[in-house]
Design a protein around this motif. Structure first.
Motif, mmCIF file in Angstrom:
data_model
loop_
_atom_site.group_PDB
_atom_site.id
_atom_site.type_symbol
_atom_site.label_atom_id
_atom_site.label_comp_id
_atom_site.label_asym_id
_atom_site.label_seq_id
_atom_site.Cartn_x
_atom_site.Cartn_y
_atom_site.Cartn_z
ATOM 1 N N MET A 1 0.837 -1.189 0.000
ATOM 2 C CA MET A 1 0.000 0.000 0.000
ATOM 3 C C MET A 1 0.876 1.245 0.000
ATOM 4 O O MET A 1 1.904 1.292 0.683
ATOM 5 C CB MET A 1 -0.898 0.023 1.241
ATOM 6 N N GLU A 2 0.506 2.249 -0.759
ATOM 7 C CA GLU A 2 1.206 3.519 -0.763
ATOM 8 C C GLU A 2 0.456 4.506 0.125
ATOM 9 O O GLU A 2 -0.767 4.609 0.074
ATOM 10 C CB GLU A 2 1.320 4.060 -2.185
ATOM 11 N N LEU A 3 1.231 5.231 0.941
ATOM 12 C CA LEU A 3 0.635 6.179 1.879
ATOM 13 C C LEU A 3 1.233 7.552 1.643
ATOM 14 O O LEU A 3 2.432 7.768 1.841
ATOM 15 C CB LEU A 3 0.897 5.720 3.315
ATOM 16 N N GLY A 4 0.410 8.494 1.201
ATOM 17 C CA GLY A 4 0.876 9.837 0.928
ATOM 18 C C GLY A 4 0.051 10.478 -0.164
ATOM 19 O O GLY A 4 -0.690 9.800 -0.878
ATOM 20 N N SER A 5 0.196 11.786 -0.315
ATOM 21 C CA SER A 5 -0.645 12.517 -1.250
ATOM 22 C C SER A 5 0.077 12.910 -2.529
ATOM 23 O O SER A 5 -0.535 13.458 -3.441
ATOM 24 C CB SER A 5 -1.199 13.783 -0.578
ATOM 25 N N THR A 6 1.380 12.639 -2.621
ATOM 26 C CA THR A 6 2.133 12.965 -3.824
ATOM 27 C C THR A 6 3.164 11.874 -4.080
ATOM 28 O O THR A 6 3.744 11.329 -3.137
ATOM 29 C CB THR A 6 2.839 14.336 -3.710
ATOM 30 N N LYS A 7 3.423 11.560 -5.336
ATOM 31 C CA LYS A 7 4.322 10.456 -5.667
ATOM 32 C C LYS A 7 5.748 10.701 -5.185
ATOM 33 O O LYS A 7 6.516 9.771 -4.972
ATOM 34 C CB LYS A 7 4.308 10.210 -7.176
ATOM 35 N N ALA A 8 6.134 11.963 -5.011
ATOM 36 C CA ALA A 8 7.488 12.275 -4.553
ATOM 37 C C ALA A 8 7.664 12.061 -3.056
ATOM 38 O O ALA A 8 8.788 12.088 -2.545
ATOM 39 C CB ALA A 8 7.840 13.722 -4.912
ATOM 40 N N ASN A 9 6.550 11.841 -2.346
ATOM 41 C CA ASN A 9 6.641 11.741 -0.892
ATOM 42 C C ASN A 9 5.689 10.667 -0.390
ATOM 43 O O ASN A 9 4.700 10.944 0.279
ATOM 44 C CB ASN A 9 6.317 13.090 -0.247
ATOM 45 N N LEU A 10 6.024 9.407 -0.729
ATOM 46 C CA LEU A 10 5.187 8.272 -0.361
ATOM 47 C C LEU A 10 5.912 7.318 0.575
ATOM 48 O O LEU A 10 7.111 7.079 0.427
ATOM 49 C CB LEU A 10 4.774 7.487 -1.609
#
Length: 239
Positions: free
Chosen positions: A1-10
Motif C-alpha cells: 500500500m502507498e501512503l501519501g498525497s504525492t508520488k514524490a513523498n510516499l
C-alpha cells in the motif's frame, strides 16, 4: 500500500516493512518497532540532543557511573562513527543560551529557578555547563546547532538546515528523553519528517513511567523505535 498525497513523498507499507526511502534503489533496512523500516541513508540525519556537561556529568566518579543520563555515551561512541561511515549526518543540538537571556521568557527560565537558585551563566554558549561531554567526539563534518527551548525546532535554524541538506528521515538520541528529545521529535513529526528513536542512545532523569509513556506515544503515533545493534546490523535492501 502507498501512503501519501504525492508520488514524490510516499511511504510504501506491507505487513512487515515500512519503506521510508521514497524509491531509492538500495535503502538501508533496519529492524525497528512496530515494523522494520527502509531508509535512504543520504536523506537521513541523527539529532544528538543535550549530551552536555550539566545533564550528563558529575564530579564524583561513582555517581557518574550511576547517572542515567550518562548511560547513552557508550552506545553513541559506537553508533556515531558507523553512521558517519555510511553517509548519515550527525547533528548536535544543544542548549546554547545568550548570556543576557533576552530571548528567554520567565516560563523558559522557571524550570531552572523554581527555588530562586538559577545560575546566571547556566547553559550559556561557550560555558563549561553547555559543552558536549568530553567522551563524545564532535567531528569537523558534524553540524552544531544551539537551541533555546525544550524543542530544538523553536527559534533555531534546525528546520532550514535539514531542508537545505535534503534530510527527510531523522534519528533521535540524547537527553532528557521525555523532555527535549520528545518535544523535538514531536515537532519533527508535525513538520513532516520521518522519526526514528534510537532507544539505547536516550535516557532521562525522570521516573520510569515518564519513559514508558514517551516510548508508548512514539511507537503508537509519532514514529519508530530501534537501537544501536539494529542500526549497525542493518542490511542493504533492493526494492
Amino acid at each position: 500500500m502507498e501512503l501519501g498525497s504525492t508520488k514524490a513523498n510516499l511511504w510504501r507499507i506491507d505487513s512487515n516493512i515500512i519503506d521510508l526511502s521514497r524509491g531509492v534503489e538500495t535503502p538501508l533496512s533496519i529492524d525497528a518497532r512496530p515494523k522494520r523500516v527502509l531508509v535512504d541513508a543520504s536523506a537521513t540525519a541523527i539529532l544528538v540532543i543535550d549530551m552536555q556537561n550539566l545533564f550528563c556529568q558529575t564530579a564524583d566518579e561513582q555517581e557518574q557511573k550511576q547517572l542515567p543520563t550518562a548511560q547513552p555515551i557508550p552506545s553513541l561512541r559506537r553508533l556515531l562513527p558507523y553512521l558517519r561511515s555510511i553517509g548519515i549526518r550527525v547533528i548536535w543540538l544543544n542548549w546554547g543560551n545568550r548570556a543576557d537571556k533576552l530571548n528567554l521568557s520567565p516560563s523558559v527560565l522557571y524550570p531552572f529557578n523554581k527555588d530562586g537558585g538559577f545560575q546566571p551563566s547556566m547553559l550559556d554558549k561557550g560555558s563549561l555547563d553547555a559543552e558536549i561531554v568530553e567522551n563524545l567526539k564532535v567531528e569537523l563534518e558534524d553540524v552544531r546547532i544551539d537551541k533555546y527551548r525544550i524543542s530544538g525546532f523553536w527559534d533555531t535554524p534546525l528546520d532550514s538546515i535539514l531542508r537545505n541538506l535534503r534530510i527527510q528521515t531523522l534519528m533521535f538520541a540524547g537527553v532528557n528523553l521525555d523532555q527535549c528529545v520528545y518535544a523535538t521529535l514531536l515537532d519533527a513529526n508535525c513538520a513532516g519528517y520521518d522519526c526514528i528513536l534510537v532507544e539505547d542512545c536516550t535516557a532521562t532523569l525522570s521516573p520510569s513511567y515518564c519513559r514508558d509513556a514517551t516510548m508508548y506515544n512514539i511507537e503508537k503515533a509519532l514514529g519508530f523505535i530501534t537501537d544501536t545493534n539494529a542500526i549497525t546490523g542493518a542490511t542493504i535492501a533492493r526494492v
